[in-house]
Design a protein around this motif. Structure first.
Motif, PDB file in Angstrom:
ATOM      1  N   UNK A   1       0.833  -1.200   0.000  1.00 47.25           N
ATOM      2  CA  UNK A   1       0.000   0.000   0.000  1.00 47.25           C
ATOM      3  C   UNK A   1       0.870   1.254   0.000  1.00 47.25           C
ATOM      4  N   UNK A   2       1.954   1.232   0.767  1.00 46.14           N
ATOM      5  CA  UNK A   2       2.878   2.370   0.795  1.00 46.14           C
ATOM      6  C   UNK A   2       3.465   2.611  -0.584  1.00 46.14           C
ATOM      7  N   UNK A   3       3.878   1.543  -1.252  1.00 45.75           N
ATOM      8  CA  UNK A   3       4.464   1.677  -2.588  1.00 45.75           C
ATOM      9  C   UNK A   3       3.464   2.301  -3.561  1.00 45.75           C
ATOM     10  N   UNK A   4       2.197   1.897  -3.461  1.00 48.56           N
ATOM     11  CA  UNK A   4       1.178   2.485  -4.333  1.00 48.56           C
ATOM     12  C   UNK A   4       0.999   3.966  -4.020  1.00 48.56           C
ATOM     13  N   UNK A   5       0.971   4.296  -2.728  1.00 43.93           N
ATOM     14  CA  UNK A   5       0.743   5.686  -2.324  1.00 43.93           C
ATOM     15  C   UNK A   5       1.938   6.582  -2.618  1.00 43.93           C
ATOM     16  N   UNK A   6       3.093   5.984  -2.832  1.00 43.59           N
ATOM     17  CA  UNK A   6       4.291   6.786  -3.072  1.00 43.59           C
ATOM     18  C   UNK A   6       4.696   6.829  -4.538  1.00 43.59           C
ATOM     19  N   UNK A   7       4.440   5.729  -5.281  1.00 44.01           N
ATOM     20  CA  UNK A   7       5.032   5.632  -6.611  1.00 44.01           C
ATOM     21  C   UNK A   7       4.056   5.333  -7.751  1.00 44.01           C
ATOM     22  N   UNK A   8       2.817   4.957  -7.470  1.00 45.24           N
ATOM     23  CA  UNK A   8       1.899   4.606  -8.558  1.00 45.24           C
ATOM     24  C   UNK A   8       1.457   5.865  -9.304  1.00 45.24           C
ATOM     25  N   UNK A   9       0.941   5.713 -10.525  1.00 48.63           N
ATOM     26  CA  UNK A   9       0.471   6.882 -11.287  1.00 48.63           C
ATOM     27  C   UNK A   9      -0.605   7.676 -10.551  1.00 48.63           C
ATOM     28  N   UNK A  10      -1.420   6.995  -9.737  1.00 46.88           N
ATOM     29  CA  UNK A  10      -2.482   7.679  -9.013  1.00 46.88           C
ATOM     30  C   UNK A  10      -2.068   8.021  -7.586  1.00 46.88           C
ATOM     31  N   UNK A  11      -0.745   8.122  -7.323  1.00 48.70           N
ATOM     32  CA  UNK A  11      -0.254   8.347  -5.959  1.00 48.70           C
ATOM     33  C   UNK A  11      -0.807   9.625  -5.340  1.00 48.70           C
ATOM     34  N   UNK A  12      -0.949  10.679  -6.148  1.00 45.28           N
ATOM     35  CA  UNK A  12      -1.417  11.960  -5.600  1.00 45.28           C
ATOM     36  C   UNK A  12      -2.830  11.838  -5.056  1.00 45.28           C
ATOM     37  N   UNK A  13      -3.694  11.138  -5.811  1.00 43.08           N
ATOM     38  CA  UNK A  13      -5.068  10.933  -5.362  1.00 43.08           C
ATOM     39  C   UNK A  13      -5.089  10.058  -4.110  1.00 43.08           C
ATOM     40  N   UNK A  14      -4.284   8.991  -4.098  1.00 39.07           N
ATOM     41  CA  UNK A  14      -4.230   8.095  -2.941  1.00 39.07           C
ATOM     42  C   UNK A  14      -3.744   8.818  -1.696  1.00 39.07           C
TER      43      UNK A  14
END
Length: 471
Positions: free
Chosen positions: A240-253
């Motif tokens: 979850x941290x990786x998604x919130x930090x590096x995914x394309x939608x990180x800003x929204x997350x």
């Protein structure tokens, strides 16, 4: 990294404020609900004993113990019903007494393992769906015994039991909700600790995440073994941290995470009955609309900066070209500008071309629309009020996403003007970071309204599933 650091700072602050809110408000209320449950269950136990439906429990559950022992849930025969339910109800009341007198109701003490025991104890009897048709043996068995009294001729005992069951149902629902919130908080507190103590020591290549998280997890485990070796490694939460930090939608997350942690305290006092949640979304619309003055200021500064760069000393041939265009009424072509918008998580730049004239006009148009969002008497706002909730939610979500894109482009233009201005006029270039920061704050607040709406919708759906509300 600066923007990412800003998110971490906001997250750490939100976690601390959330913990303070639990310790000072929610957990004292949670303890009060458990005390109500103990008193109400004791009342039912006493009435059943006085009526001879069950006998005093021969086991001594008042003796010292190390922790909560949840009563069993296995089935039994009708002949065993009175004895077993009497024993389990007595144990249940004793465990509530132990919890109220020996548990500390604060976030540090109520860790995940203790929360699980409290959840299990709270589910010993499903008070919120107390019925002889229940599929849970303890609930069905006790409901059968209570039904025997209800079929009798003692109105006082019936009234006492009914009042106790009402109290137990309300408290059980409140306890379930608070324990779920506390569980979610511990998940985010764990993730925040990983961000603070582990992530700085892990070398993550954002590009490699497109092929999966195995390489990143391996790197994080190395740092985790040094900095949080006494804690369990939860792969799901690390991902979850990786998604919130590096995914394309990180800003929204990230914004949704901050919004969840900052959910208004008034949620705790809402009634269980279904209600229109449209006002929550309309608050988000008005919050979004309040960025109009900042957008107007950005337009003014961008236009001024463009004029400043356009009027630096031109060569003879540039001046001659402009004179010819004026003489022959040749329309001046719109200037196309190459900018770089930076992804705050990965620090990777995206090159894109902007038509400055069209871009500025688009911001002016948005500003006029947003002004209508803030005025209740405006035709735009009155039209929104007539929409259903899903339409308002879609309008809010779409405008938040589009405004986020505009802000990244504005930041790119801000860098463009500062980098391309000659040294002699660079101090005259007007920056827009203050306005961008103010708009981002409003985006966060509007996202909080969106998250609060989603939370309340979920709450209504859960209560409906339990048969507590109808609709």
């Amino acid at each position: 990294m600066e923007q990412n650091q800003s998110f971490n700072d906001l997250l750490f602050q939100a976690i601390m404020e959330r913990q303070q809110y639990f310790d000072s408000m929610l957990l004292p209320k949670l303890q009060e609900e458990f005390r109500i449950m103990q008193s109400a269950s004791k009342t039912i136990l006493t009435v059943l004993q006085k009526k001879g439906v069950i006998r005093d429990d021969p086991y001594n559950y008042d003796s010292k113990r190390a922790d909560i022992e949840v009563p069993p849930e296995d089935t039994f025969s009708d002949n065993e019903k009175a004895a077993i339910i009497g024993r389990r109800l007595s144990q249940y009341e004793a465990m509530l007494d132990y919890l109220n007198n020996y548990y500390q109701f604060n976030c540090d003490y109520l860790a995940t393992d203790r929360i699980q025991k409290m959840v299990a104890l709270n589910r010993t009897f499903t008070w919120e769906s107390f019925s002889i048709t229940s599929t849970r043996p303890n609930t069905k068995g006790l409901a059968d015994l209570v039904n025997n009294i209800r079929n009798g001729s003692d109105p006082l005992s019936i009234s006492i039991i009914n009042d106790a069951l009402t109290q137990l149902s309300k408290s059980s629902i409140s306890i379930t909700k608070t324990l779920k919130m506390l569980t979610d908080f511990h998940r985010e507190r764990y993730k925040t600790a990983v961000r603070k103590m582990v992530m700085p020591g892990a070398v993550i290549n954002p590009a490699s995440l497109s092929n999966g998280t195995s390489a990143a997890l391996k790197e994080i485990k190395k740092s985790f073994a040094v900095n949080m070796k006494d804690q369990p490694f939860y792969t799901e939460l690390i991902e979850e941290i990786l998604k919130e930090e590096y995914s394309p939608e990180h800003a929204v997350l990230q914004q949704e995470l901050l919004a969840r942690l900052a959910i208004s305290k008034q949620n705790q006092t809402k009634t269980a009955s279904a209600e229109s949640l449209k006002p929550v979304l309309l608050d988000g619309i008005r919050t979004l609309g309040s960025v109009s003055p900042q957008l107007d200021e950005i337009v003014a500064k961008l236009a001024e900066n463009n004029h400043l760069l356009a009027n630096i000393e031109k060569s003879f041939f540039e001046k001659f070209s402009e004179l010819l265009k004026k003489a022959f009424n040749i329309k001046k072509q719109d200037e196309l500008i190459w900018i770089t918008s930076i992804d705050p998580a990965t620090q990777t730049g995206k090159r894109e071309q902007l038509n400055l004239t069209e871009f500025i006009e688009d911001i002016r148009h948005r500003s006029r629309i947003f002004t209508g969002f803030t005025l209740r008497s405006s035709p735009a706002f009155q039209k929104i009020e007539l929409m259903d909730e899903s339409q308002i939610l879609d309008l809010l979500t779409r405008n938040l996403a589009e405004l986020g894109t505009v802000l990244k482009q504005c930041a790119g233009l801000d860098d463009y003007f500062k980098q391309n201005a000659p040294p002699e006029i660079r101090d005259r270039v007007r920056g827009i970071k203050v306005e961008i920061s103010a708009i981002r704050n409003n985006i966060v607040k509007a996202n909080q309204c969106r998250a609060e709406y989603a939370s309340q919708v979920e709450e209504q759906q859960q209560l409906k599933k339990l048969g507590i509300t109808h609709g």
